[in-house]
Design an enzyme around this catalytic site. Structure first.
Site, PDB file in Angstrom:
ATOM      1  N   SER A  66      42.032  44.161  41.458  1.00  0.00           N
ATOM      2  CA  SER A  66      42.557  44.998  42.209  1.00  0.00           C
ATOM      3  C   SER A  66      42.679  44.873  43.648  1.00  0.00           C
ATOM      4  O   SER A  66      42.563  43.388  44.681  1.00  0.00           O
ATOM      5  CB  SER A  66      41.120  45.963  42.836  1.00  0.00           C
ATOM      6  OG  SER A  66      40.225  45.350  43.605  1.00  0.00           O
ATOM      7  N   LYS A  67      43.650  45.625  44.611  1.00  0.00           N
ATOM      8  CA  LYS A  67      43.982  45.482  45.825  1.00  0.00           C
ATOM      9  C   LYS A  67      42.677  43.933  46.823  1.00  0.00           C
ATOM     10  O   LYS A  67      42.956  43.047  47.251  1.00  0.00           O
ATOM     11  CB  LYS A  67      44.444  45.878  47.130  1.00  0.00           C
ATOM     12  CG  LYS A  67      44.311  45.664  48.801  1.00  0.00           C
ATOM     13  CD  LYS A  67      44.148  47.077  49.466  1.00  0.00           C
ATOM     14  CE  LYS A  67      44.251  46.240  50.648  1.00  0.00           C
ATOM     15  NZ  LYS A  67      43.837  47.399  51.550  1.00  0.00           N
ATOM     16  N   ARG A  68      41.442  44.915  46.598  1.00  0.00           N
ATOM     17  CA  ARG A  68      40.017  43.678  47.759  1.00  0.00           C
ATOM     18  C   ARG A  68      39.837  42.427  47.151  1.00  0.00           C
ATOM     19  O   ARG A  68      39.732  41.599  48.143  1.00  0.00           O
ATOM     20  CB  ARG A  68      39.214  45.010  47.138  1.00  0.00           C
ATOM     21  CG  ARG A  68      38.030  44.956  48.488  1.00  0.00           C
ATOM     22  CD  ARG A  68      36.871  46.312  48.242  1.00  0.00           C
ATOM     23  NE  ARG A  68      36.825  45.981  46.744  1.00  0.00           N
ATOM     24  CZ  ARG A  68      36.029  44.943  45.822  1.00  0.00           C
ATOM     25  NH1 ARG A  68      35.553  44.177  46.507  1.00  0.00           N
ATOM     26  NH2 ARG A  68      34.969  45.086  44.800  1.00  0.00           N
TER      27      ARG A  68
END
Ligand code: GLU
Length: 537
Positions: free
Chosen positions: A289-291
């Site tokens: 994911s983005k994180r």
């Protein structure tokens, strides 16, 4: 149906030239996890001396995102996944620009290849033809439920706690009768006649044979009510027509294999080697994911939750494309030896698709940055400076139209940092103090090294001694500094630390005397004067 053994081309990988493809839907900028599958396809094609194709799966017209095609092509370009066949300038110009946005023609080849068009939206007649063949052969049928009716059936199945399976209501309606209804304008879809009982066998290069129970399978749709084919039909037709030998695709498609094998059998076509590539997880073991790293190569991805722009590894973070290529190849694949640094040519030579891991690949950002550091250090200093300079310009440290002397100064500064940076985007922060008139003094560091008794006198004497230091090079500066330091009864760190803080404002940085040599006499003297003022304040 044709017996499966006679049409499965191969289960294992071989060294025969492979034709592979990357078949994205233009629904957004691809992130590194998606591109990893493209990269494996590319490596397989290059390793075996075959071809790698780009095909745009744009049959779901409602999901097209303007600009996505540009980002897909720019990402492949940036990463060095040069395709042998794919959308060419003319065909891109033909597709509706409002739907796709424009694609920079410089990114596109003049000619696309012999198996085009490479946009599924331009192949609709061909899908129609295949569907008609299946209808004529009694292997597919028209079905007339409306969307609403199907939704009601689905909801009812859900209420009963059962998976929804279409009830095959129109499977035995005579074709002539069905055609008549179609001609009369009845909304319809076309469905494939799947086996109603017994085993369905599929093969995957990593997993071998899987046996599915036919009673769990649907007579799935091969032509939608809007006249467009779904993925299941379009991809199989294209892979066949484009003579794809090895279909590498995400693991999420594994459960659709029975559909695809039955469709290919119904058509009597050779079944390519399917290889379902496991998912990519972040270092935390969670879905990418983005994180934890799901960012694009170039361009931006919109965060689905916050709407925030997530910028790219290459154009924004300053990861070298060759380092990203190297890192991605090792996400879920390994050459069997403990090797981390392998440039593209070596990866091509060593790539063995049989060694793709069956468990999820891990995209570990720390490893990516470490690999990038290795690639940055290996660049020739001029090349490093050329690549890093735009980051300094973007940060306003070097003017866009800098003269030769300013460019040379920036290159000298960058050379001091080449050993230390993990990304090019770190360059402005690391070198900022070289470009300001005076550095910003970190208060804690100034208190520690400039304020104590005797520091002002030491730095002031050093300034006086450096006025005549000649030649102005690291060696001379070092001997002058040590001499003055010794005169002040200083040793080791007490000699260098105050000077480092005086000329850079901070306690850490490149080698002190090299740094002073690059800063130049004027800047060093001005900074020592300022440090003395701070020391005395
Ligand atoms: N368009 C499909 C996707 O984006 C392609 C899958 C495949 O490679 O066959 O998931």
């Amino acid at each position: 149906m044709t017996p499966i053994e006679s049409i499965v081309s191969d289960i294992k990988m071989s060294e025969k030239p492979a034709r592979t493809r990357y078949a994205p839907s233009p629904t957004g900028s691809p992130h590194v996890g998606n591109l990893r599958t493209a990269l494996f396809s590319y490596l397989l094609a290059r390793h075996t001396g075959g071809q790698f194709l780009l095909r745009v799966e744009d049959t779901d017209q409602t999901r097209l995102v303007p600009g996505a095609l540009q980002d897909i092509i720019a990402s492949l370009r940036a990463l060095g996944l040069d395709y042998d066949e794919g959308p060419d300038r003319a065909s891109v110009a033909r597709v509706d620009a409002a739907k796709y946005g424009t694609v920079d023609p410089a990114l596109l080849p003049e000619e696309g290849g012999a198996y085009g068009p490479y946009f599924q939206s331009q192949r609709l007649d061909r899908y129609r033809e295949v569907v008609d063949t299946l209808l004529d052969a009694g292997k597919a049928y028209y079905a007339f439920e409306t969307k609403e009716e199907l939704e009601a059936m689905r909801a009812a199945a859900q209420m009963r706690g059962e998976p929804f399976l279409y009830n095959r209501r129109y499977r035995d309606l005579p074709l002539a009768e069905a055609r008549k209804r179609v001609e009369d304008g009845a909304p319809h879809v076309v469905r494939l006649k799947m086996p109603t009982e017994g085993p369905i066998r599929t093969y995957d290069a990593l997993r071998g044979e899987t046996v599915w129970d036919a009673t769990t399978q649907d007579d799935f749709i091969i032509l939608k009510a809007d006249g467009f084919p779904p993925y299941h039909l379009a991809a199989m037709v294209d892979d066949h027509d484009m003579e794809i030998t090895h279909v590498l695709r995400g693991e999420e498609w594994l459960s659709s294999s029975p559909k695809h094998f039955c469709l290919l059998q119904a058509l009597g076509w050779e079944i390519p080697v399917f290889l379902h590539v496991p998912y990519v997880l972040g270092a935390d073991g969670k879905k990418l994911s983005k994180r934890n790293g799901a960012k694009p190569v170039v361009g931006v991805i919109k965060d689905p939750k916050t709407g925030e722009d997530i910028p790219g590894y290459v154009d924004h973070d300053g990861v070298l494309p060759e380092a990203l290529f190297n890192h991605l190849a090792l996400v879920g694949w390994s050459p069997g030896e403990d090797l981390e640094i392998m440039p593209k040519e070596e990866l091509i030579a060593r790539f063995d698709a049989n060694r793709i891991s069956r468990s999820p690949g891990i995209f570990d950002l720390d490893k990516l940055y470490a690999t990038n550091g290795v690639y940055l250090r290996a660049l020739a200093p001029e090349d490093f400076a050329r690549r890093a300079l735009p980051y300094l310009a973007k940060a306003g440290l070097v003017p866009e139209d800098a003269d030769d002397a300013a460019v040379q100064y920036a290159a000298d500064v960058l050379a001091l940092e080449q050993e230390r940076l993990k990304t090019l985007a770190e360059a402005p922060q690391a070198t900022e103090f070289f470009f300001r008139d005076l550095p910003e003094y970190v208060e804690k560091s100034a208190n520690k090294w400039l304020k104590p008794q005797g520091a002002a006198e030491y730095l002031s004497d050093l300034g006086a001694a450096l006025v005549d230091a000649s030649p102005w090079d690291a060696q001379t500066i070092e001997s002058v500094t040590r001499e003055v330091g010794a005169r002040h009864g200083r040793e080791r760190g007490d000699i260098t630390h105050p000077v480092r803080v005086a000329v850079s404002g901070r306690e850490a940085g490149p080698s002190l005397f090299d740094m002073m040599a690059v800063l130049g006499r004027e800047r060093v003297l001005a900074r020592l004067r300022r440090a003395v003022e701070i020391a005395r304040a």
